[in-house]
Design a protein around this motif. Sequence first.
Motif, PDB file in Angstrom:
ATOM      1  N   GLY A 308       0.690  -1.164  -0.037  1.00 18.51           N
ATOM      2  CA  GLY A 308       0.012  -0.179   0.057  1.00 18.51           C
ATOM      3  C   GLY A 308       0.789   1.125  -0.075  1.00 18.51           C
ATOM      4  N   LYS A 309       2.108   1.193  -0.096  1.00 17.33           N
ATOM      5  CA  LYS A 309       2.952   2.335  -0.256  1.00 17.33           C
ATOM      6  C   LYS A 309       3.920   2.305  -1.567  1.00 17.33           C
ATOM      7  CE  LYS A 309       2.621   4.558   3.927  1.00 17.33           C
ATOM      8  NZ  LYS A 309       2.399   6.008   4.176  1.00 17.33           N
ATOM      9  N   ASN A 310       4.680   3.415  -1.731  1.00 16.81           N
ATOM     10  CA  ASN A 310       5.655   3.498  -2.875  1.00 16.81           C
ATOM     11  C   ASN A 310       6.917   3.582  -2.418  1.00 16.81           C
ATOM     12  OD1 ASN A 310       3.971   3.005  -5.414  1.00 16.81           O
ATOM     13  ND2 ASN A 310       2.843   4.750  -4.405  1.00 16.81           N
ATOM     14  N   VAL A 311       7.885   3.214  -2.932  1.00 12.44           N
ATOM     15  CA  VAL A 311       9.273   3.384  -2.751  1.00 12.44           C
ATOM     16  C   VAL A 311       9.927   4.242  -3.728  1.00 12.44           C
ATOM     17  CG1 VAL A 311      11.552   2.480  -2.346  1.00 12.44           C
ATOM     18  CG2 VAL A 311       9.497   1.058  -1.851  1.00 12.44           C
ATOM     19  N   PHE A 312      10.483   5.659  -3.396  1.00 10.67           N
ATOM     20  CA  PHE A 312      11.134   6.620  -4.186  1.00 10.67           C
ATOM     21  C   PHE A 312      12.516   6.539  -4.323  1.00 10.67           C
ATOM     22  CE2 PHE A 312       6.876   7.908  -2.530  1.00 10.67           C
ATOM     23  CZ  PHE A 312       6.084   8.131  -3.551  1.00 10.67           C
ATOM     24  N   SER A 313      12.929   6.956  -5.666  1.00 10.14           N
ATOM     25  CA  SER A 313      14.363   7.068  -5.945  1.00 10.14           C
ATOM     26  C   SER A 313      14.806   8.058  -6.837  1.00 10.14           C
ATOM     27  CB  SER A 313      14.754   5.703  -6.660  1.00 10.14           C
ATOM     28  OG  SER A 313      14.641   4.523  -5.750  1.00 10.14           O
ATOM     29  N   LYS A 314      16.058   8.540  -6.633  1.00 15.58           N
ATOM     30  CA  LYS A 314      16.484   9.625  -7.417  1.00 15.58           C
ATOM     31  C   LYS A 314      17.115   9.191  -8.819  1.00 15.58           C
ATOM     32  CE  LYS A 314      17.027  12.714  -3.304  1.00 15.58           C
ATOM     33  NZ  LYS A 314      17.957  13.572  -2.442  1.00 15.58           N
ATOM     34  N   THR A 315      17.860   8.034  -8.669  1.00 15.33           N
ATOM     35  CA  THR A 315      18.539   7.374  -9.778  1.00 15.33           C
ATOM     36  C   THR A 315      17.805   6.137 -10.122  1.00 15.33           C
ATOM     37  OG1 THR A 315      20.193   6.451  -8.675  1.00 15.33           O
ATOM     38  CG2 THR A 315      20.411   8.826  -9.083  1.00 15.33           C
ATOM     39  N   TYR A 316      18.387   5.729 -11.290  1.00 18.39           N
ATOM     40  CA  TYR A 316      17.980   4.357 -11.850  1.00 18.39           C
ATOM     41  C   TYR A 316      18.655   3.517 -11.112  1.00 18.39           C
ATOM     42  CZ  TYR A 316      16.521   0.574 -14.988  1.00 18.39           C
ATOM     43  OH  TYR A 316      15.851  -0.472 -15.364  1.00 18.39           O
ATOM     44  N   GLU A 317      19.813   3.497 -10.697  1.00 15.42           N
ATOM     45  CA  GLU A 317      20.513   2.699 -10.003  1.00 15.42           C
ATOM     46  C   GLU A 317      20.050   2.347  -8.701  1.00 15.42           C
ATOM     47  OE1 GLU A 317      22.643   4.080 -13.652  1.00 15.42           O
ATOM     48  OE2 GLU A 317      22.010   5.028 -11.635  1.00 15.42           O
ATOM     49  N   GLU A 318      19.747   3.574  -7.866  1.00 12.02           N
ATOM     50  CA  GLU A 318      19.115   3.219  -6.626  1.00 12.02           C
ATOM     51  C   GLU A 318      17.776   2.784  -6.727  1.00 12.02           C
ATOM     52  OE1 GLU A 318      17.322   6.475  -3.220  1.00 12.02           O
ATOM     53  OE2 GLU A 318      18.211   7.405  -5.092  1.00 12.02           O
ATOM     54  N   HIS A 319      17.052   3.145  -7.821  1.00  8.50           N
ATOM     55  CA  HIS A 319      15.762   2.349  -7.883  1.00  8.50           C
ATOM     56  C   HIS A 319      15.797   0.920  -7.925  1.00  8.50           C
ATOM     57  CE1 HIS A 319      11.686   1.683  -9.653  1.00  8.50           C
ATOM     58  NE2 HIS A 319      12.313   1.277 -11.031  1.00  8.50           N
ATOM     59  N   LEU A 320      16.994   0.370  -8.933  1.00  5.71           N
ATOM     60  CA  LEU A 320      17.244  -1.098  -9.148  1.00  5.71           C
ATOM     61  C   LEU A 320      17.592  -1.665  -7.529  1.00  5.71           C
ATOM     62  CD1 LEU A 320      18.846  -1.190 -12.602  1.00  5.71           C
ATOM     63  CD2 LEU A 320      16.757  -1.833 -12.054  1.00  5.71           C
ATOM     64  N   ALA A 321      18.329  -1.023  -7.069  1.00  4.84           N
ATOM     65  CA  ALA A 321      19.083  -1.507  -5.708  1.00  4.84           C
ATOM     66  C   ALA A 321      17.767  -1.662  -4.842  1.00  4.84           C
ATOM     67  CB  ALA A 321      19.940  -0.546  -5.069  1.00  4.84           C
ATOM     68  N   LYS A 322      16.887  -0.550  -4.668  1.00  3.18           N
ATOM     69  CA  LYS A 322      15.908  -0.790  -3.639  1.00  3.18           C
ATOM     70  C   LYS A 322      14.813  -1.702  -4.093  1.00  3.18           C
ATOM     71  CE  LYS A 322      15.829   3.943  -2.076  1.00  3.18           C
ATOM     72  NZ  LYS A 322      15.153   5.056  -1.819  1.00  3.18           N
ATOM     73  N   GLN A 323      14.670  -2.105  -5.423  1.00  3.54           N
ATOM     74  CA  GLN A 323      13.917  -3.247  -5.652  1.00  3.54           C
ATOM     75  C   GLN A 323      14.494  -4.679  -5.697  1.00  3.54           C
ATOM     76  OE1 GLN A 323      13.317  -2.479 -10.176  1.00  3.54           O
ATOM     77  NE2 GLN A 323      11.240  -2.001  -9.945  1.00  3.54           N
ATOM     78  N   ARG A 324      15.855  -4.808  -5.505  1.00  2.33           N
ATOM     79  CA  ARG A 324      16.460  -5.970  -5.271  1.00  2.33           C
ATOM     80  C   ARG A 324      16.350  -6.141  -3.845  1.00  2.33           C
ATOM     81  NH1 ARG A 324      20.568  -4.424  -9.065  1.00  2.33           N
ATOM     82  NH2 ARG A 324      21.625  -3.170  -7.467  1.00  2.33           N
ATOM     83  N   THR A 325      16.210  -5.259  -3.008  1.00  2.00           N
ATOM     84  CA  THR A 325      16.088  -5.254  -1.560  1.00  2.00           C
ATOM     85  C   THR A 325      14.664  -5.987  -1.071  1.00  2.00           C
ATOM     86  OG1 THR A 325      15.376  -3.240  -0.985  1.00  2.00           O
ATOM     87  CG2 THR A 325      17.759  -3.633  -1.043  1.00  2.00           C
TER      88      THR A 325
END
Length: 327
Positions: A308-325
């Motif tokens: 029910g929440k969203n996870v935000f990122s500033k860069t694509y690399e950060e975005h991918l890293a957060k997805q992996r976690t």
Amino acid sequence: MKKAKPFLIGLAILLCLLILVIVYLVFVPLHSEERIVRIKQGDNARIIAAKLSEAGIIRSKTMFIILTKIRKADRNLKPGSYIFGGNTYLWQTVSRLYKGQNESITITFPEGLSLYKTLKKIDASGLATYEELHKAATNPLLVKKLTGFDALSLEGFLYPETYRFPIEISPDSILAIPAGEFFRRLQKEGIDPFAVPDFYDKLILASIVEKEAGDESEKEIIAGLFLNRMRQQMALQSCSTIDYILEPKGIKRSVLTYADTQINSPYNTYLYQGLPPTPICNPSITTIKAVLNAKPNSYLYFFSDRQGKNVFSKTYEEHLAKQRTML
């Protein structure tokens, strides 16, 4: 005598269970959408019971027929339009038939409902057909008359709220009621849509934010993120716009496929930069305000955490890293 005792106990238990079932069927409320049932000359309680059962308004056709006979509501049924449903129990449903016709019907449109789903909801009530409503909602003259904008349809302008509609009302007049509420809500918040630069574009963005936000606190952030993407000439890549394409086809996915993101449609924000040609739903006033007051931020990417929440990122690399976690 000893053998008779268990039999009597069993019989008493069965009788108690039967009473409980009857009480449940007759007096326990059943929530359903209100709908118009039109009674024709010659219709009887059995025909009406079938219609109500199909609509999910009653639990038992047999019990409905029995009660109509007890209440003598099955005698001399007058042709006309009757409204059933709501949070009612069976005795109340039969009483509505006994008391006669109704004059208005209640329909609730939740926030974020698309034009397609809105018109289908009205259609299900029996107030007007989807075809009649869609023809009116996409009529350029009516759209201009009700909104003041040269929009393709009334998508985005039918404010989400609970309304009471007279049962004898034209499709144009049905649509005029939530459209009028849309502008009343804007006025209440001190917003003049004709004084706001590119208001229609902001309404389109608000409709996307409405579908993407996990809760109220995220709306201004997501609005700012999408504005960042447009300023950098990046595609919005909103899953909600793909859902909008799939919805009329009866397709609902928890996760989109690659093929979905390749559908050739102006609403596909994976393939085409910028906003889609119309809103994708009818947003609430809080979402519209969130877009008009979007928080400046540096985010360019986000994804749902499935909670029910969203996870935000500033860069694509950060975005991918957060997805992996999250895996």
